[in-house]
Design a protein around this motif. Structure first.
Motif, PDB file in Angstrom:
ATOM      1  N   PRO A  88       0.740   7.541  -2.708  1.00 31.97           N
ATOM      2  CA  PRO A  88       1.165   6.250  -2.140  1.00 31.97           C
ATOM      3  C   PRO A  88       2.624   5.944  -2.479  1.00 31.97           C
ATOM      4  CG  PRO A  88      -0.981   6.054  -3.157  1.00 31.97           C
ATOM      5  CD  PRO A  88      -0.464   7.420  -3.538  1.00 31.97           C
ATOM      6  N   ARG A  89       3.349   5.414  -1.493  1.00 33.25           N
ATOM      7  CA  ARG A  89       4.752   4.996  -1.581  1.00 33.25           C
ATOM      8  C   ARG A  89       5.742   6.167  -1.554  1.00 33.25           C
ATOM      9  NH1 ARG A  89       2.529   2.146  -5.658  1.00 33.25           N
ATOM     10  NH2 ARG A  89       3.786   3.191  -7.241  1.00 33.25           N
ATOM     11  N   PRO A 117       1.628   4.891   3.004  1.00 31.07           N
ATOM     12  CA  PRO A 117       1.245   3.508   2.674  1.00 31.07           C
ATOM     13  C   PRO A 117       0.290   3.421   1.482  1.00 31.07           C
ATOM     14  CG  PRO A 117       0.961   3.988   5.026  1.00 31.07           C
ATOM     15  CD  PRO A 117       1.165   5.293   4.333  1.00 31.07           C
ATOM     16  N   GLU A 118       0.443   2.350   0.709  1.00 29.17           N
ATOM     17  CA  GLU A 118      -0.483   2.091  -0.399  1.00 29.17           C
ATOM     18  C   GLU A 118      -1.867   1.739   0.108  1.00 29.17           C
ATOM     19  OE1 GLU A 118       1.126   0.092  -4.137  1.00 29.17           O
ATOM     20  OE2 GLU A 118       2.432  -0.743  -2.577  1.00 29.17           O
ATOM     21  N   THR A 119      -1.938   1.201   1.311  1.00 33.55           N
ATOM     22  CA  THR A 119      -3.216   0.708   1.842  1.00 33.55           C
ATOM     23  C   THR A 119      -4.149   1.827   2.294  1.00 33.55           C
ATOM     24  OG1 THR A 119      -2.130   0.455   4.000  1.00 33.55           O
ATOM     25  CG2 THR A 119      -2.235  -1.491   2.580  1.00 33.55           C
ATOM     26  N   VAL A 120      -3.636   3.044   2.413  1.00 31.23           N
ATOM     27  CA  VAL A 120      -4.472   4.167   2.836  1.00 31.23           C
ATOM     28  C   VAL A 120      -5.185   4.737   1.611  1.00 31.23           C
ATOM     29  CG1 VAL A 120      -4.471   6.494   3.802  1.00 31.23           C
ATOM     30  CG2 VAL A 120      -3.031   4.717   4.819  1.00 31.23           C
ATOM     31  N   THR A 121      -6.506   4.745   1.656  1.00 34.58           N
ATOM     32  CA  THR A 121      -7.282   5.234   0.508  1.00 34.58           C
ATOM     33  C   THR A 121      -8.268   6.338   0.882  1.00 34.58           C
ATOM     34  OG1 THR A 121      -8.928   3.488   0.881  1.00 34.58           O
ATOM     35  CG2 THR A 121      -7.126   3.001  -0.656  1.00 34.58           C
ATOM     36  N   ASP A 122      -8.362   6.646   2.178  1.00 32.83           N
ATOM     37  CA  ASP A 122      -9.362   7.626   2.617  1.00 32.83           C
ATOM     38  C   ASP A 122      -8.756   8.954   3.040  1.00 32.83           C
ATOM     39  OD1 ASP A 122      -8.086   6.599   4.824  1.00 32.83           O
ATOM     40  OD2 ASP A 122      -9.895   6.548   6.093  1.00 32.83           O
ATOM     41  N   ARG A 126      -2.145   9.945  11.390  1.00 34.57           N
ATOM     42  CA  ARG A 126      -1.033   9.061  11.760  1.00 34.57           C
ATOM     43  C   ARG A 126      -0.412   9.478  13.082  1.00 34.57           C
ATOM     44  NH1 ARG A 126       2.763   5.829   9.021  1.00 34.57           N
ATOM     45  NH2 ARG A 126       4.236   5.061  10.561  1.00 34.57           N
TER      46      ARG A 126
END
Length: 313
Positions: free
Chosen positions: A66-67, A16-21, A32
């Motif tokens: 991401p993606r 996911p793009e929303t995962v940044t950590d 996950r």
């Protein structure tokens, strides 16, 4: 590492793009899939069992992208071979209509990875994108509609969701004493029909269902069409599609389906008894293909007549 059975077809997850950590793919997979121990992911990556979409291997220090798609192979400690074969009754460029035998799961889930209809058909056809358009319990045999292309699944699923497909099942059940006595007196005229509507909610345990007071959320049309000794042959048409609906509705008529391990009373967990399959079969599908416009009306064989209350297909 404990000896395991590996899936023949890979699963994948889109990062996911929303995962940044999560700096690495490994750190994401560990977070996950918390039910899998971190050391198992490390071993899978080290053993070359995790890869990118182009086939290149994911390493322990591979950076999070991401993606991107990450492919992996599910593993379980053991998986029983189901000794019954599926059959493809129809196939074109969009769909497959297949016969699923009793005891075979529809798709991978839990401890099932290879012994399921979807995986067997993917291997048989070489088409890795096959997905089912609807549900069919592992215990139930019969017809299943599957899509070859996931982008069409919603259109086929909507047939079931909106009641635009005719589904007919066949079941065997022991007649109530009253019906049997009426039959022996020659007073029973077939077919005998029931309309069953009631409210069903999850029971205890949660994979079972129970009937409660309230506005009906289920509807089945049931007909007794033949009598074999003390056993009735029933045609069942589910108008709604709740889990275990037909099994619960037959129980509510006082005639639970033969060899049902959940109704009327949940039986202790045990190994499959291949000599005693649930006598419930998805026998007919009739619908207009929402993509090609082809009209389908397809049936499989029903339960044969045997002295001991109905045999296998």
């Amino acid at each position: 590492m404990t000896s395991t059975v590996r899936a023949t077809q890979p699963s994948y997850v889109v990062l996911p793009e929303t995962v940044t950590d999560k700096p690495t793919v490994l750190s994401f997979l560990v977070e996950r899939f918390r039910q899998i121990q971190p050391k198992v992911w490390r071993e899978r990556i080290t053993d070359g069992k995790v890869h990118w979409q182009d086939g290149s291997l994911v390493e322990l220090d591979s950076l999070y992208r991401p993606r991107a798609r990450v492919y992996y192979y599910r593993e379980v400690a053991a998986e029983a071979k189901i000794p019954f074969d599926e059959r493809v009754l129809y196939r074109d460029a969009k769909v497959i209509i297949a016969f699923k035998p009793h005891f075979l799961a529809l798709h991978p889930s839990g401890n099932v990875i290879n012994e399921c209809l979807v995986n067997r058909l993917r291997i048989k056809t070489g088409i890795e994108t096959i997905v089912p358009a609807h549900r069919l319990d592992r215990a139930t045999a019969g017809l299943v509609l599957l899509c070859l292309h996931p982008e069409h699944r919603q259109q086929y699923h909507d047939l079931f969701k909106h009641g635009q497909i005719l589904k007919e099942y066949q079941a065997l059940a022991k007649l109530t004493p009253e019906l049997l006595a009426s039959h022996r007196r020659g007073e029973l005229t077939l077919p005998l029909h029931w309309t069953v509507k009631n409210r069903m909610v999850k029971g205890d345990p949660s994979f079972t269902m129970k009937v409660v007071e309230g506005e009906p959320n289920t509807h089945s049309e049931i007909a007794l069409v033949e009598i074999r000794g003390e056993t009735g042959v029933f045609k069942l048409s589910p108008i709604t599609g709740r889990t275990h609906q037909l099994r619960v509705h037959m129980q509510s008529l006082g005639m639970p389906i033969l060899n049902d391990r959940c109704y009327p009373a949940l039986q202790p967990k045990a190994a499959d008894d291949y000599q005693r399959p649930l006598k419930l079969l998805a026998k007919r599908l009739k619908f207009s293909d929402p993509v090609t416009g082809i009209e389908f009306d397809i049936e499989c064989d029903g339960f044969k007549s045997h002295r001991h209350g109905g045999g296998t297909l």
